[in-house]
Design a protein around this motif. Structure first.
Motif, mmCIF file in Angstrom:
data_model
loop_
_atom_site.group_PDB
_atom_site.id
_atom_site.type_symbol
_atom_site.label_atom_id
_atom_site.label_comp_id
_atom_site.label_asym_id
_atom_site.label_seq_id
_atom_site.Cartn_x
_atom_site.Cartn_y
_atom_site.Cartn_z
ATOM 1 N N ARG A 34 0.796 -1.063 0.203
ATOM 2 C CA ARG A 34 0.070 -0.019 -0.083
ATOM 3 C C ARG A 34 1.011 1.196 -0.118
ATOM 4 N NH1 ARG A 34 -5.160 1.022 1.382
ATOM 5 N NH2 ARG A 34 -5.491 -1.199 2.276
ATOM 6 N N ASP A 35 2.098 1.338 0.867
ATOM 7 C CA ASP A 35 2.716 2.447 0.832
ATOM 8 C C ASP A 35 3.632 2.809 -0.508
ATOM 9 O OD1 ASP A 35 2.215 2.773 3.322
ATOM 10 O OD2 ASP A 35 4.275 1.733 4.278
ATOM 11 N N ALA A 36 3.900 1.588 -1.387
ATOM 12 C CA ALA A 36 4.572 1.869 -2.472
ATOM 13 C C ALA A 36 3.577 2.428 -3.376
ATOM 14 C CB ALA A 36 5.018 0.493 -3.011
ATOM 15 N N LEU A 37 2.283 2.146 -3.427
ATOM 16 C CA LEU A 37 1.084 2.533 -4.344
ATOM 17 C C LEU A 37 0.874 3.956 -4.047
ATOM 18 C CD1 LEU A 37 -1.293 -0.414 -4.482
ATOM 19 C CD2 LEU A 37 0.466 0.300 -6.254
ATOM 20 N N ALA A 38 0.930 4.512 -2.472
ATOM 21 C CA ALA A 38 0.410 5.733 -1.986
ATOM 22 C C ALA A 38 1.585 6.573 -2.481
ATOM 23 C CB ALA A 38 0.297 5.599 -0.676
ATOM 24 N N ARG A 39 2.900 6.093 -2.207
ATOM 25 C CA ARG A 39 4.240 7.249 -2.475
ATOM 26 C C ARG A 39 3.627 7.776 -3.851
ATOM 27 N NH1 ARG A 39 7.118 3.458 0.511
ATOM 28 N NH2 ARG A 39 7.791 2.322 -1.307
ATOM 29 N N VAL A 40 3.508 7.032 -4.915
ATOM 30 C CA VAL A 40 3.313 7.686 -6.278
ATOM 31 C C VAL A 40 2.234 8.612 -6.270
ATOM 32 C CG1 VAL A 40 2.461 6.920 -8.413
ATOM 33 C CG2 VAL A 40 4.376 5.557 -7.574
ATOM 34 N N LEU A 41 1.013 8.578 -5.475
ATOM 35 C CA LEU A 41 -0.028 9.261 -5.758
ATOM 36 C C LEU A 41 0.349 10.468 -4.971
ATOM 37 C CD1 LEU A 41 -2.733 6.815 -5.166
ATOM 38 C CD2 LEU A 41 -2.117 7.731 -7.018
ATOM 39 N N ASP A 42 1.327 10.462 -3.788
ATOM 40 C CA ASP A 42 1.761 11.829 -3.127
ATOM 41 C C ASP A 42 2.823 12.442 -3.570
ATOM 42 O OD1 ASP A 42 -0.484 10.904 -1.560
ATOM 43 O OD2 ASP A 42 0.732 10.006 -0.272
ATOM 44 N N ALA A 43 3.532 12.104 -4.735
ATOM 45 C CA ALA A 43 4.869 12.280 -5.030
ATOM 46 C C ALA A 43 4.842 13.619 -5.806
ATOM 47 C CB ALA A 43 5.506 11.530 -6.060
ATOM 48 N N ASP A 44 5.771 14.273 -5.831
ATOM 49 C CA ASP A 44 5.787 15.684 -6.565
ATOM 50 C C ASP A 44 6.333 15.270 -7.894
ATOM 51 O OD1 ASP A 44 5.266 17.464 -4.302
ATOM 52 O OD2 ASP A 44 7.450 17.573 -3.775
ATOM 53 N N ASP A 48 9.531 10.546 -9.651
ATOM 54 C CA ASP A 48 10.654 9.783 -9.742
ATOM 55 C C ASP A 48 10.564 8.579 -10.167
ATOM 56 O OD1 ASP A 48 13.594 9.590 -8.371
ATOM 57 O OD2 ASP A 48 12.521 7.869 -7.743
ATOM 58 N N GLN A 49 11.573 8.088 -10.866
ATOM 59 C CA GLN A 49 11.579 6.910 -11.776
ATOM 60 C C GLN A 49 11.436 5.576 -10.679
ATOM 61 O OE1 GLN A 49 15.144 5.457 -13.482
ATOM 62 N NE2 GLN A 49 16.244 7.084 -13.084
ATOM 63 N N HIS A 50 12.128 5.629 -9.642
ATOM 64 C CA HIS A 50 12.377 4.562 -8.516
ATOM 65 C C HIS A 50 11.096 4.227 -7.834
ATOM 66 C CE1 HIS A 50 16.401 4.200 -9.443
ATOM 67 N NE2 HIS A 50 16.592 5.690 -9.069
ATOM 68 N N LEU A 51 10.215 5.454 -7.489
ATOM 69 C CA LEU A 51 8.910 5.320 -7.102
ATOM 70 C C LEU A 51 8.055 5.034 -7.918
ATOM 71 C CD1 LEU A 51 8.346 8.790 -4.994
ATOM 72 C CD2 LEU A 51 9.286 6.774 -4.106
ATOM 73 N N ALA A 52 8.027 5.110 -9.100
ATOM 74 C CA ALA A 52 7.254 4.415 -10.186
ATOM 75 C C ALA A 52 7.232 3.023 -10.576
ATOM 76 C CB ALA A 52 7.492 5.132 -11.639
ATOM 77 N N VAL A 53 8.587 2.685 -10.513
ATOM 78 C CA VAL A 53 8.876 1.328 -10.582
ATOM 79 C C VAL A 53 8.503 0.405 -9.291
ATOM 80 C CG1 VAL A 53 10.848 -0.493 -10.628
ATOM 81 C CG2 VAL A 53 10.948 1.460 -12.098
ATOM 82 N N GLU A 54 8.466 1.027 -8.187
ATOM 83 C CA GLU A 54 8.105 0.468 -7.034
ATOM 84 C C GLU A 54 6.582 0.116 -7.085
ATOM 85 O OE1 GLU A 54 9.748 2.035 -3.439
ATOM 86 O OE2 GLU A 54 11.498 1.190 -3.847
ATOM 87 N N ALA A 55 5.938 1.232 -7.550
ATOM 88 C CA ALA A 55 4.504 1.268 -7.644
ATOM 89 C C ALA A 55 3.923 0.339 -8.621
ATOM 90 C CB ALA A 55 3.887 2.578 -8.172
ATOM 91 N N VAL A 56 4.739 0.133 -9.842
ATOM 92 C CA VAL A 56 4.266 -1.002 -11.063
ATOM 93 C C VAL A 56 4.332 -2.277 -10.230
ATOM 94 C CG1 VAL A 56 5.080 -1.971 -13.106
ATOM 95 C CG2 VAL A 56 4.931 0.680 -12.744
#
Length: 348
Positions: A34-44, A48-56
């Motif tokens: 859940r955190d990995a998905l939420a970080r993408v939604l809250d990101a500026d 960031d590519q690393h946040l995106a990869v973890e969300a995928v």
């Protein structure tokens, strides 16, 4: 970030995320996803590519637990089991995937510079598709909704729906084919025995009568015969041209919408068998009930099914085609009216 293919786990960052999940207590893994998905939604911006990869990767783990989802078989995925994930993660995963492919996104920009960009987009689209499958309603309920819509908005199309199939004819077809039809196909035939004439009433091929199902199945079985080039897969994960445990429930120009009755957890799924290509299920449906629910939803609330949306022709007939089409054979197409306000669909 080392990347070797378009899959959700085919890069160093995703592999590290999965290793992190393995190191965590089993009860903590759903929260980390859940955190990995939420970080993408809250990101500026830019994302960031690393946040995106973890969300995928997280979205792929959610998808694996959905009806029609593919199990995680990558050696770079988690080694330890993921507990049953909460249903609300499906919607969160959809929003996360939409954020990953929207601009500005570093990951999208990186893939856009490669010749595999469209394949990467397709991978994410397939994940999103499974995440948005509706909770299947009983087939009789979906057909009742479709019938109601057509009676109100396309009576000429409704008139082409055949009456229920003769149970004795259904039983004879099952005996001739040497297999039992799935419950949702039996329920569909108990509503309509296909169409009286060809019509574009569903997003894929038009449904067949019991006689049509048996005839098309027998034709394909006879063509395939004992030819292993037609009856066996040439590569792991690929499908043959035809398998005798496929039921062609709908068909047009030799291409059929098929129900897979082979033993296993995927029994009952929908796929496609083209007359000049191998069968495939990668962009199919978990079952006929889910597909018909999606069709009824699109008519009642709007939306697309397999890339098609409903229209009315100049003659007032139902017609499915790509979004933003304006005409058919020189005559206008009108977006199909909806019969209910949009509402949030229940999740299974």
């Amino acid at each position: 970030m080392g990347t070797w293919d378009v899959g959700p786990f085919d890069n160093d960052t995703a592999a590290d995320f999965c290793a992190f999940l393995d190191e965590a207590a089993e009860a903590d893994r759903p929260g980390l996803i859940r955190d990995a998905l939420a970080r993408v939604l809250d990101a500026d911006d830019p994302l960031d590519q690393h946040l995106a990869v973890e969300a995928v990767a997280a979205a792929a783990l959610v998808t694996a637990q959905c009806p029609g989802g593919q199990p995680v078989t990558s050696v770079y995925g988690p080694d330890l089991p993921i507990p049953v994930l909460p249903d609300d993660l499906r919607d969160i995963a959809v929003f996360a995937l939409e954020r990953v492919v929207a601009e500005p996104s570093e990951l999208r920009e990186l893939w856009a510079e490669t010749d595999k960009y469209l394949y990467w987009l397709r991978t994410l689209q397939l994940l999103r598709r499974v995440l948005t499958f509706p909770a299947p309603q009983p087939v009789s309920r979906s057909w009742a909704r479709i019938d109601t819509w057509m009676r109100q908005h396309a009576p000429a199309s409704y008139a082409l729906l055949a009456p229920p199939a003769d149970p004795a004819e259904v039983e004879a077809a099952q005996h001739a084919m040497g297999m039992r039809f799935p419950t949702d196909l039996l329920e569909s035939l108990a509503c309509h025995n296909g169409l009286t004439h060809w019509a574009n009433l569903l997003p894929d091929q038009p449904p067949m009568s019991v006689t049509g199902i048996l005839d098309h199945w027998q034709m394909c079985v006879e063509i395939a015969g004992d030819d292993t080039d037609l009856t066996e897969s040439s590569e792991p994960g690929e499908e043959p041209w035809w398998h005798p445990l496929w039921i062609p429930w709908a068909q047009s120009d030799g291409d059929s919408h098929i129900i897979d009755m082979r033993e296993g957890p995927k029994q009952g799924r929908l796929g496609n068998a083209a007359h000049d290509d191998s069968g495939h299920f990668n962009d199919g449906w978990p079952c006929l009930a889910t597909y018909l629910t999606a069709v009824a939803d699109a008519l009642d609330h709007g939306g697309e099914v397999d890339g098609d949306v409903p229209y009315l022709t100049a003659q007032g007939e139902l017609w499915w085609t790509f979004a933003n089409e304006t005409g058919l054979n020189g005559e206008p197409l009108t977006p199909a009216p909806t019969t209910a306000a949009h509402s949030t669909r229940p999740r299974p």
